[in-house]
Design an enzyme around this catalytic site. Structure first.
Site, PDB file in Angstrom:
ATOM      1  N   ILE A  13       0.822  -1.217   0.000  1.00  0.00           N
ATOM      2  CA  ILE A  13       0.000   0.000   0.000  1.00  0.00           C
ATOM      3  C   ILE A  13       0.858   1.269   0.000  1.00  0.00           C
ATOM      4  O   ILE A  13       0.473   2.278  -0.580  1.00  0.00           O
ATOM      5  CB  ILE A  13      -1.031   0.001   1.155  1.00  0.00           C
ATOM      6  CG1 ILE A  13      -2.143   0.998   0.860  1.00  0.00           C
ATOM      7  CG2 ILE A  13      -0.393   0.276   2.506  1.00  0.00           C
ATOM      8  CD1 ILE A  13      -2.934   0.738  -0.387  1.00  0.00           C
ATOM      9  N   SER A  35      12.058   0.825   6.486  1.00  0.00           N
ATOM     10  CA  SER A  35      11.686  -0.525   6.068  1.00  0.00           C
ATOM     11  C   SER A  35      12.898  -1.430   6.252  1.00  0.00           C
ATOM     12  O   SER A  35      14.021  -1.012   5.963  1.00  0.00           O
ATOM     13  CB  SER A  35      11.273  -0.478   4.589  1.00  0.00           C
ATOM     14  OG  SER A  35      10.977  -1.761   4.124  1.00  0.00           O
ATOM     15  N   ARG A  36      12.646  -2.647   6.723  1.00  0.00           N
ATOM     16  CA  ARG A  36      13.779  -3.564   6.938  1.00  0.00           C
ATOM     17  C   ARG A  36      14.321  -4.080   5.612  1.00  0.00           C
ATOM     18  O   ARG A  36      15.487  -4.423   5.503  1.00  0.00           O
ATOM     19  CB  ARG A  36      13.330  -4.747   7.811  1.00  0.00           C
ATOM     20  CG  ARG A  36      12.939  -4.338   9.207  1.00  0.00           C
ATOM     21  CD  ARG A  36      12.146  -5.407   9.886  1.00  0.00           C
ATOM     22  NE  ARG A  36      10.954  -5.768   9.105  1.00  0.00           N
ATOM     23  CZ  ARG A  36      10.026  -6.631   9.496  1.00  0.00           C
ATOM     24  NH1 ARG A  36      10.149  -7.221  10.663  1.00  0.00           N
ATOM     25  NH2 ARG A  36       8.976  -6.901   8.747  1.00  0.00           N
ATOM     26  N   LYS A  89      -5.516   1.516   7.917  1.00  0.00           N
ATOM     27  CA  LYS A  89      -6.542   0.682   8.530  1.00  0.00           C
ATOM     28  C   LYS A  89      -6.077  -0.771   8.472  1.00  0.00           C
ATOM     29  O   LYS A  89      -5.247  -1.060   7.595  1.00  0.00           O
ATOM     30  CB  LYS A  89      -7.905   0.844   7.836  1.00  0.00           C
ATOM     31  CG  LYS A  89      -7.889   0.739   6.306  1.00  0.00           C
ATOM     32  CD  LYS A  89      -7.426  -0.484   5.603  1.00  0.00           C
ATOM     33  CE  LYS A  89      -8.119  -1.777   5.891  1.00  0.00           C
ATOM     34  NZ  LYS A  89      -7.712  -2.861   4.951  1.00  0.00           N
ATOM     35  N   ASP A 167      -9.678  -8.020   7.363  1.00  0.00           N
ATOM     36  CA  ASP A 167      -8.855  -6.897   6.865  1.00  0.00           C
ATOM     37  C   ASP A 167      -9.565  -6.166   5.716  1.00  0.00           C
ATOM     38  O   ASP A 167      -9.795  -4.964   5.804  1.00  0.00           O
ATOM     39  CB  ASP A 167      -7.455  -7.382   6.457  1.00  0.00           C
ATOM     40  CG  ASP A 167      -6.616  -6.252   5.871  1.00  0.00           C
ATOM     41  OD1 ASP A 167      -5.919  -5.573   6.626  1.00  0.00           O
ATOM     42  OD2 ASP A 167      -6.692  -6.029   4.641  1.00  0.00           O
TER      43      ASP A 167
END
Ligand code: NAP
Length: 315
Positions: A13, A35-36, A89, A167
């Site tokens: 997203i 971000s990893r 969300k 979700d």
């Protein structure tokens, strides 16, 4: 006024919507990523939020695009560093964590914006307008999609706090809680949980009207849909109006007649709203769709179904 923003959790997203919409909005300037695994071309990226905070890059706000299970911890860290926070969300895995996040943002005097992207649609707004003052006595929510198409490789959705088919289902409930003129509550539910998952793959909910008057209101979420993907909400009022919101809230028919086909600009509208909230120093933290899903979990009759396989092996 330009707000310096960092995106945390660079997955589907963030790449599909947040980064392009930030780039289009003059009120924001992307200054970092967290971000990893992922890296962004034009801005510094850090493996953890703690590393970004240590870097002393000036940040006004962060957009949290991680899965919900880690959101409270990351939000607290961001608010503690003095950043305003936008969250994807579903906001958190539980109401308890959501309330804690709201309280922490208040304590830190920072803006917290809990987004519900499906609410940002002109057809949804039009439906709300048409239902104002009406007695709604019928609702059929049908949210059926193919999990393999929309969530490829996202193992977190099957873990505790990953929501499963709740979700996408929460998108439907975010519309329902926006458009209905009176509150409704979960009466009963049934959840189908694959043997190898901690979360449901199929959900059926029956609702009741808050005033106890008779109504036929249900929602069905399913992630095993092949072929046509269905994101419909059908409604009827006591005075005989039949409304149908389809394609995820973008298309509105009333009594069979096409009323509106709105363009998809949910995230453009989210960032427009975020800029407004930041300028006004106001939070928006409605969690009624999460409350509805928690109630559906609470009242659920759980049924264990066949294990889910991401890839069918051909012998
Ligand atoms: P995703 O593709 O799995 O991306 C989430 C990113 O968060 C990962 O790339 C991961 O990046 C990072 N992350 C940090 N902690 C993590 C953890 N403990 N487990 C897994 N990832 C972690 O998921 P997504 O589809 O973007 O969804 C993220 C949120 O956006 C969800 O709440 C979802 O409901 C919402 N959303 C998704 C869509 C959609 O179309 N997919 C649409 C609207 C809203 P690193 O591993 O590199 O740190």
């Amino acid at each position: 006024m330009t707000f310096r923003i960092a995106v945390v959790g660079i997955g589907k997203i963030a790449l599909d919507q947040h980064l392009p919409c930030i780039a289009k909005n003059k009120n924001f300037k992307l200054v970092a990523g967290v971000s990893r695994h992922a890296k962004l071309d034009d801005v510094p990226c850090f493996e953890t939020l703690a590393d970004l905070i240590k870097s002393k890059i000036k940040i006004d706000a962060v957009a949290l695009c991680t899965p919900p299970s880690v959101r409270l911890q990351v939000a607290r860290e961001a608010l503690d560093a003095g950043y305003h926070v936008l969250i994807e969300k579903p906001p958190t895995p539980t109401i308890g964590e959501m309330v804690a996040m709201i309280d922490f943002a208040k304590k830190k005097k920072r803006v917290l914006y809990a987004t519900w992207h499906s609410r940002y649609n002109k057809s949804v707004d039009e439906t709300k307008k048409r239902l104002k003052g009406k007695h709604v006595n019928f609702m059929r929510v049908t949210w059926k999609e193919d999990v393999k198409k929309w969530h490829p490789g996202q193992e977190w959705i099957a873990q505790p706090g990953g929501f499963g088919v709740f979700d996408p289902g929460i998108n439907a409930l975010s519309i329902v809680t926006k458009i209905l003129p009176e509150p409704i509550y979960v009466e009963s539910s049934r959840i189908e949980v694959p043997e190898n998952w901690a979360t449901p793959i199929g959900v059926d909910i029956t609702f009741k009207r808050g005033d106890g008057k008779p109504a036929d209101m249900t929602a069905a979420f399913d992630w095993r849909q092949s072929g046509e993907q269905i994101w419909d909400i059908e409604l009827a009022t006591a005075d005989g109006i039949k409304l149908k919101l389809s394609k995820g809230g973008t298309v509105l028919h009333i009594n069979g007649k096409l009323i509106m086909e709105a363009p998809m600009e949910e995230y453009e509208m989210i960032y427009k709203k975020f800029a407004k909230l930041l300028k006004a120093k106001k939070s928006e933290t409605d969690y009624s769709p999460l409350q509805m899903e928690c109630d559906a979990f609470m009242l659920a009759k759980p049924v264990v179904v066949a294990p889910f396989k991401w890839i069918e092996l051909i012998h």
